[in-house]
Design a protein around this motif. Structure first.
Motif, PDB file in Angstrom:
ATOM      1  N   MET A  61      -2.484  -8.899   5.022  1.00  0.00           N
ATOM      2  CA  MET A  61      -2.734  -7.459   5.068  1.00  0.00           C
ATOM      3  C   MET A  61      -4.115  -7.093   4.543  1.00  0.00           C
ATOM      4  N   THR A  62      -4.907  -8.074   4.207  1.00  0.00           N
ATOM      5  CA  THR A  62      -6.247  -7.927   3.626  1.00  0.00           C
ATOM      6  C   THR A  62      -6.238  -7.233   2.273  1.00  0.00           C
ATOM      7  N   LEU A  63      -5.115  -7.249   1.576  1.00  0.00           N
ATOM      8  CA  LEU A  63      -5.098  -6.699   0.218  1.00  0.00           C
ATOM      9  C   LEU A  63      -5.624  -7.720  -0.782  1.00  0.00           C
ATOM     10  N   ARG A  99      -7.279  -5.967  11.638  1.00  0.00           N
ATOM     11  CA  ARG A  99      -6.220  -5.529  10.726  1.00  0.00           C
ATOM     12  C   ARG A  99      -5.294  -4.508  11.361  1.00  0.00           C
ATOM     13  N   PHE A 106       5.866  -1.534   1.240  1.00  0.00           N
ATOM     14  CA  PHE A 106       5.710  -1.984  -0.141  1.00  0.00           C
ATOM     15  C   PHE A 106       6.980  -1.830  -0.954  1.00  0.00           C
ATOM     16  N   ASN A 110       4.875   3.613  -2.038  1.00  0.00           N
ATOM     17  CA  ASN A 110       3.501   4.104  -1.890  1.00  0.00           C
ATOM     18  C   ASN A 110       3.374   5.204  -0.855  1.00  0.00           C
ATOM     19  N   PHE A 112       2.608   9.021   0.334  1.00  0.00           N
ATOM     20  CA  PHE A 112       1.627   9.985  -0.149  1.00  0.00           C
ATOM     21  C   PHE A 112       2.391  11.181  -0.692  1.00  0.00           C
ATOM     22  N   ARG A 172       6.480   5.104   8.784  1.00  0.00           N
ATOM     23  CA  ARG A 172       5.041   5.312   8.680  1.00  0.00           C
ATOM     24  C   ARG A 172       4.277   4.096   9.183  1.00  0.00           C
TER      25      ARG A 172
ATOM     26  N   GLY C 124      -1.219   1.917  -5.712  1.00  0.00           N
ATOM     27  CA  GLY C 124      -0.427   1.744  -4.495  1.00  0.00           C
ATOM     28  C   GLY C 124      -0.875   2.659  -3.362  1.00  0.00           C
ATOM     29  N   GLN C 125      -1.447   3.805  -3.726  1.00  0.00           N
ATOM     30  CA  GLN C 125      -1.900   4.735  -2.700  1.00  0.00           C
ATOM     31  C   GLN C 125      -3.047   4.105  -1.902  1.00  0.00           C
ATOM     32  N   GLU C 127      -3.487   0.948  -1.521  1.00  0.00           N
ATOM     33  CA  GLU C 127      -2.954  -0.161  -0.738  1.00  0.00           C
ATOM     34  C   GLU C 127      -2.246   0.357   0.508  1.00  0.00           C
ATOM     35  N   ALA C 128      -1.542   1.473   0.351  1.00  0.00           N
ATOM     36  CA  ALA C 128      -0.887   2.055   1.528  1.00  0.00           C
ATOM     37  C   ALA C 128      -1.928   2.454   2.563  1.00  0.00           C
ATOM     38  N   ALA C 129      -3.046   2.985   2.107  1.00  0.00           N
ATOM     39  CA  ALA C 129      -4.105   3.377   3.041  1.00  0.00           C
ATOM     40  C   ALA C 129      -4.637   2.159   3.784  1.00  0.00           C
ATOM     41  N   THR C 130      -4.767   1.034   3.076  1.00  0.00           N
ATOM     42  CA  THR C 130      -5.196  -0.198   3.741  1.00  0.00           C
ATOM     43  C   THR C 130      -4.143  -0.642   4.746  1.00  0.00           C
TER      44      THR C 130
END
Lengths: 266, 246, 226
Positions: A61-63, A99, A106, A110, A112, A172, C124-125, C127-130
């Motif tokens: 996920m490129t994290l 990506r 998660f 997470n 918004f 989402r 986490g916000q 990371e969610a955006a990524t």
């Protein structure tokens, strides 16, 4: 010694990791990992905490960026670009482009918090996929209905239960039309009675067929029924890799045996 | 490119001004600390009238503009009380000290409040008097909480000392203004921008030194308690309106 | 100067006669403060973003600038804008100099508040955006800033109140604020007690309610953040 993975189909791999290494300081979390996931395959990764299984997903996920090795998504290198026939480190634009085929759900949702469920789901389609507001909302409503939350579109995350939040998160991620979805212990933070509703959505997603899914989970029962393949991960390496019937009924390694014994006792 | 460094005679004049700045700073901090202690604890007094009086002081001194207070102290106070030979130094220390005291009082109040209730109760159980309780049990434990914001406050006061130049006190700010006027006349004097940049640098060094002193104090105090000192960011004008003007 | 000892302690006629002028000076202060806080709010965000840059050649100069301005007297900075900039080719009027000086000085404070607010947004916000492949612009505009800004507002309110108290420094560069007017009248009429006291009281009349309003803001936004 690692048991050999089952014969992979000749068709192109959706996810191909080769010799991926990742260390956090002194701690080597992934050691020259080789992992293939075929299109439409449902792979469950199990293993003790700290074994690095979450890192596999985060690298896809490129994290997290791998220290070395390559990752391909649907035939395209994620972290590298071809330049004059050679592989060079990719720029951000390229990474972002590849990506777009991967998404992630998660453990802690997470979502918004300042947006409604509908807005959470439509943000990326509008901003990234360029859909119009009407288009995006129409798809979003359908997605939310498919996860059983059609009546909660105008609710904010603070008004939703954990299970509901996670289902919105799944919707989402689905909204950006990924080819691969990563699920990082998505039920671990839920109260026990809410786990079922999320597993139900995952089951439905798996049954629909197309989506390539990579899951890290402790839900062994669930894994045994919906996984095509189970990978036992320990200390940065794949210990065993095979269909659930093999791994759960007749694990080859003592480590796998003792891990399963400890986990299944709950 | 005009010289960054000024001539030695310029520096000599600035240093004279710096001495006065230090005098004002030390005087204000001493006065301010006494007031902080007095009114900070006063806010927590058992007696309602003490509490109210302390609150009035804190609210008004915090709401007041330091420069207006300063001018009032210099121009109006001596006339009001018929004082002759009123010095700007006294006016400066009074104004800055009173202003600082209000912010410091809030810091002290917050810190004393934060000392665990159990400590106060144990002290009462040991039949210590109020003063003894404060002196030996509560205040020593309040000090580590007081120091970090107090250091920031001290820096604010240091910045505030520049105001006394406006009531003709020959501090660092006053000297640089004099030098600026001279530079128009004398050919080899430094340019105005360089003058001010040098002075700003001197104040910056002062701020840095004060910061160091307080960090040292925090570490010493924490060592006495066997605890790691809190990670203090050098905040400016943070919450609760802590901030003397400058 | 026997006059000092003999004169009456308070002259009400002086008060009524000069109250409008001194209040006018207060209005100038309020205007300058509002203009200054606007600059501070905008510039502060810009400074915060620069300060947070991952590239050291960007973040370091920003950090140095912020630290330098924050740690040195506003008065000297005002002098710099009004007296030194002309020598470098930039000539600004007294009022503009005051507003600019206040704006830049408080922008550095505001930048720290913005930084704290942005850092407080849950990791986490990001990371969610990524995970949703949102671009940098969208991530900041739609995800991070909307969550960071409400936390910054009470701090900005505090800065506003602090700025009102600093605005009278403009009298030192000729801005006709409440202090300048009071001093002028005082030096002409020698009724320093009345003029200075009026200046002080009028000032409190503005600053104390402003401070109470900020406390109200803190409570209101405290709830939302929680």
């Amino acid at each position: 010694m690692v048991t050999k993975p089952p014969e992979t189909p000749k068709s192109e791999m959706m996810v191909r990791m080769r010799k991926v290494t990742k260390a956090f300081g002194e701690n080597v979390v992934l050691r020259e990992l080789d992992l293939d996931v075929a299109p439409g395959e449902k792979v469950v990764i199990i293993g003790p905490s700290g074994s690095g299984k979450t890192t596999i997903l985060r690298v896809a996920m490129t994290l997290e960026r791998p220290d070395s090795g390559t990752v391909e998504i649907d035939g395209r290198h994620l972290y590298h670009q071809e330049k004059n026939g050679e592989l060079v480190t990719a720029n951000e634009k390229h990474i972002r482009s590849v990506r777009s085929d991967v998404s992630m759900v998660f453990q802690h949702f997470n979502l918004f918090p300042h947006m409604t469920a509908l807005e959470n789901v439509t943000l990326a389609p509008i901003k990234v996929l360029g859909k119009s507001k009407e288009e995006a909302e129409e798809s979003a409503v359908r997605l939310l209905e498919s996860v059983g939350l059609g009546d909660k579109t105008t609710h904010r995350p603070s008004e939703l239960s954990g299970g509901q939040k996670q289902r919105v998160a799944i919707a989402r991620s689905l909204a950006i039309d990924p080819k691969v979805m990563c699920f990082d212990e998505v039920t671990s933070a839920l109260d026990p009675e809410l786990v079922g509703e999320v597993l139900g959505v995952l089951r439905k997603l798996a049954e629909e067929g197309d989506m390539t899914m990579m899951l890290v989970t402790h839900e062994m029962g669930f894994a045994s029924e919906m996984a095509d393949r189970v990978v036992m991960f320990d200390h940065g390496r794949i210990l065993e890799d095979g269909p659930p019937s093999q791994i759960f009924k007749e694990p080859a390694h003592d480590r796998t045996k003792s891990f399963l014994k400890a986990v299944l006792q709950h | 490119m005009p010289d960054l460094i000024l001539s030695p005679s310029n520096y000599a004049r600035l240093m004279e001004g710096l001495v006065v700045t230090m005098q004002v700073l030390i005087g204000s901090v001493i006065l301010g600390s006494l007031l902080s202690l007095f009114f900070g604890i006063g806010r927590l007094s058992q007696r309602a009238w003490v509490r109210r009086a302390s609150s009035v002081y804190v609210e008004f001194a915090r709401g007041a503009s330091a420069i207006i207070l300063l001018f009032w102290m210099f121009f109006a106070l001596p006339i009001l009380f018929g004082i002759r030979g009123w010095s700007p130094m006294v006016a400066g220390i009074l104004a800055l000290g009173v202003n600082m005291g209000a912010y410091g009082a809030e810091i002290v109040r917050g810190a004393v409040n934060s000392v665990a209730k159990g400590q106060t109760e144990a002290a009462i159980a040991l039949n210590l008097s109020n003063t003894q309780r404060l002196r030996h049990v509560v205040l020593p434990q309040a000090v580590p909480v007081i120091l970090p914001p107090y250091g920031n406050l001290a820096i604010e006061v240091m910045k505030g000392t520049a105001l006394v130049s406006l009531i003709t006190l020959s501090d660092l700010a006053f000297e640089v203004q004099k030098l600026r006027v001279n530079s128009v006349v004398i050919a080899d004097s430094a340019t105005t921008p360089m003058l001010y940049l040098n002075v700003l640098a001197i104040y910056f060094v002062l701020a840095f030194l004060i910061d160091r002193v307080f960090k040292l104090a925090e570490r010493r105090v924490a060592a006495k308690f066997g605890v790691k000192p809190p990670r203090r960011k050098r905040a400016g004008r943070p919450t609760a309106g802590v901030g003397v003007t400058g | 100067m026997n006059q000092l000892a003999d004169r009456p302690k308070w002259n009400w006629d002086v008060v009524w006669e000069h109250l409008p002028a001194i209040w006018g000076g207060m209005v100038v202060i309020i205007q300058a403060t509002l203009a200054g806080i606007t600059i501070a709010m905008i510039l502060g965000l810009f400074l915060a973003l620069g300060r947070r840059s991952e590239r050291r050649w960007i973040s370091w100069p920003f950090a140095a600038f912020i630290d330098f301005i924050r740690s040195t007297p506003l008065l000297i900075q005002l002098f710099f804008v009004f007296f030194a900039l002309p020598e470098m080719g930039i000539v600004l009027g007294a009022r503009t100099s005051l507003i600019l000086g206040l704006g830049v000085h408080y922008a550095t404070y505001a930048s720290e508040a913005y930084r704290a607010g942005i850092d407080a947004v849950d990791k986490g916000q990001w990371e969610a955006a990524t995970a949703l492949n949102l671009g940098t612009g969208t991530t900041w505009q739609k995800v991070v800033l909307p969550q960071a800004i409400p936390k910054v507002i009470p701090a900005l309110g505090n800065f506003l109140v602090a700025m009102i108290k600093d605005a009278p420094l403009g009298s030192s560069i000729g801005v006709a604020g409440v202090l300048f007017v009071a001093r002028s009248i005082g030096s002409q009429t020698f009724f320093y007690v009345e003029t200075m006291t009026m200046a002080g009281i009028l000032f409190l009349v503005v600053s104390v309610p402003a401070a109470l309003f900020v406390q109200f803001l803190e409570r209101k936004y405290g709830y939302e953040a929680a």
